[in-house]
Design a protein around this motif. Structure first.
Motif, mmCIF file in Angstrom:
data_model
loop_
_atom_site.group_PDB
_atom_site.id
_atom_site.type_symbol
_atom_site.label_atom_id
_atom_site.label_comp_id
_atom_site.label_asym_id
_atom_site.label_seq_id
_atom_site.Cartn_x
_atom_site.Cartn_y
_atom_site.Cartn_z
ATOM 1 N N TRP A 30 -26.246 -10.467 -35.314
ATOM 2 C CA TRP A 30 -24.888 -10.922 -35.069
ATOM 3 C C TRP A 30 -24.333 -9.875 -34.134
ATOM 4 O O TRP A 30 -23.559 -10.361 -33.031
ATOM 5 C CB TRP A 30 -23.928 -10.870 -36.402
ATOM 6 C CG TRP A 30 -22.364 -11.097 -36.094
ATOM 7 C CD1 TRP A 30 -21.420 -10.330 -36.244
ATOM 8 C CD2 TRP A 30 -21.699 -12.505 -35.615
ATOM 9 N NE1 TRP A 30 -20.212 -10.993 -35.700
ATOM 10 C CE2 TRP A 30 -20.076 -12.271 -35.568
ATOM 11 C CE3 TRP A 30 -22.363 -13.771 -35.686
ATOM 12 C CZ2 TRP A 30 -19.501 -13.154 -35.159
ATOM 13 C CZ3 TRP A 30 -21.472 -14.720 -35.141
ATOM 14 C CH2 TRP A 30 -20.060 -14.375 -35.088
ATOM 15 N N ARG A 34 -23.055 -10.444 -29.880
ATOM 16 C CA ARG A 34 -21.524 -10.026 -29.546
ATOM 17 C C ARG A 34 -21.726 -8.900 -28.679
ATOM 18 O O ARG A 34 -20.937 -9.101 -27.670
ATOM 19 C CB ARG A 34 -20.909 -9.655 -30.960
ATOM 20 C CG ARG A 34 -20.398 -10.920 -31.958
ATOM 21 C CD ARG A 34 -19.757 -10.406 -32.905
ATOM 22 N NE ARG A 34 -18.618 -9.448 -32.622
ATOM 23 C CZ ARG A 34 -17.388 -9.988 -32.510
ATOM 24 N NH1 ARG A 34 -17.051 -11.309 -32.783
ATOM 25 N NH2 ARG A 34 -16.298 -9.007 -32.089
ATOM 26 N N ARG A 38 -20.514 -9.560 -24.746
ATOM 27 C CA ARG A 38 -19.501 -8.555 -23.986
ATOM 28 C C ARG A 38 -20.021 -7.969 -22.940
ATOM 29 O O ARG A 38 -19.325 -7.710 -21.677
ATOM 30 C CB ARG A 38 -19.103 -7.447 -25.176
ATOM 31 C CG ARG A 38 -17.609 -7.678 -25.395
ATOM 32 C CD ARG A 38 -17.212 -6.506 -26.453
ATOM 33 N NE ARG A 38 -17.381 -6.962 -27.848
ATOM 34 C CZ ARG A 38 -18.301 -6.608 -28.560
ATOM 35 N NH1 ARG A 38 -19.089 -5.669 -28.336
ATOM 36 N NH2 ARG A 38 -18.248 -7.053 -29.867
ATOM 37 N N HIS A 129 -23.611 -21.249 -28.456
ATOM 38 C CA HIS A 129 -22.628 -20.624 -29.324
ATOM 39 C C HIS A 129 -22.157 -21.196 -30.563
ATOM 40 O O HIS A 129 -21.884 -20.738 -31.788
ATOM 41 C CB HIS A 129 -21.311 -20.154 -28.389
ATOM 42 C CG HIS A 129 -21.940 -19.653 -27.190
ATOM 43 N ND1 HIS A 129 -22.518 -18.389 -27.148
ATOM 44 C CD2 HIS A 129 -21.907 -20.072 -25.827
ATOM 45 C CE1 HIS A 129 -22.700 -18.099 -25.884
ATOM 46 N NE2 HIS A 129 -22.630 -19.079 -25.108
#
Length: 163
Positions: A30, A34, A38, A129
């Motif tokens: 996870w 992320r 980013r 996603h």
């Protein structure tokens, strides 16, 4: 060490492995996902997903199989019925966790393959996603079921006397 003590110790260790690797893999995947989004780093995402698939295959899957086998052995040693309320509760939760985890394996493999095809983070399709959110959502009831199994193992409500 008696055979029962061996099986009980191995069962507890494999339960810790199931929970620990499950939680660790979920955390790694996870937050790696992320972070890769980013930083816009497709290479990092590929690495995270590839290692997630490998870790589940090497650690979680064998521990889950061992949990089922050693559970049957322990119930037999204790002389408990596999049809008792306690046993049925444990197996129901075990199957619930598995019913969540098996699609997670499929999703991880699918996400891994798609990340290998994508030229960049921006080239990932929108479904990628959405499937990652499904992956996360399936982990919630799976972990809740594992925690409930731990409670049943420790507190032994519904268990026959002498366990």
């Amino acid at each position: 060490m008696t055979p029962f003590e061996f099986w009980k110790t191995a069962h507890v260790l494999s339960a810790a492995l199931v929970f620990g690797t499950g939680l660790g893999i979920a955390f790694f995947c996870w937050f790696g996902y992320r972070n890769a989004l980013r930083s816009r780093d497709i290479g990092a995402l590929r690495s995270v997903l590839r290692l997630t698939v490998i870790a589940d295959a090497c650690f979680t899957a064998p521990a889950i199989v061992f949990q089922a086998a050693s559970g049957v052995v322990l119930v037999s040693y204790l002389g408990w019925s596999l049809a008792s309320a306690w046993s049925l509760a444990v197996w129901t939760l075990f199957l619930l966790a598995g019913a969540c985890w098996l699609p997670v394996l499929y999703i991880q493999a699918r996400l891994n393959r798609e990340s290998e095809r994508a030229a960049s983070i921006d080239a990932l399709p929108a479904w990628f996603h959405a499937w990652f959110r499904r992956w996360f959502a399936l982990g919630v009831p799976a972990f809740a079921a594992v925690i409930a199994i731990y409670w049943l193992m420790v507190a032994k409500p519904l268990a026959v006397a002498g366990g």
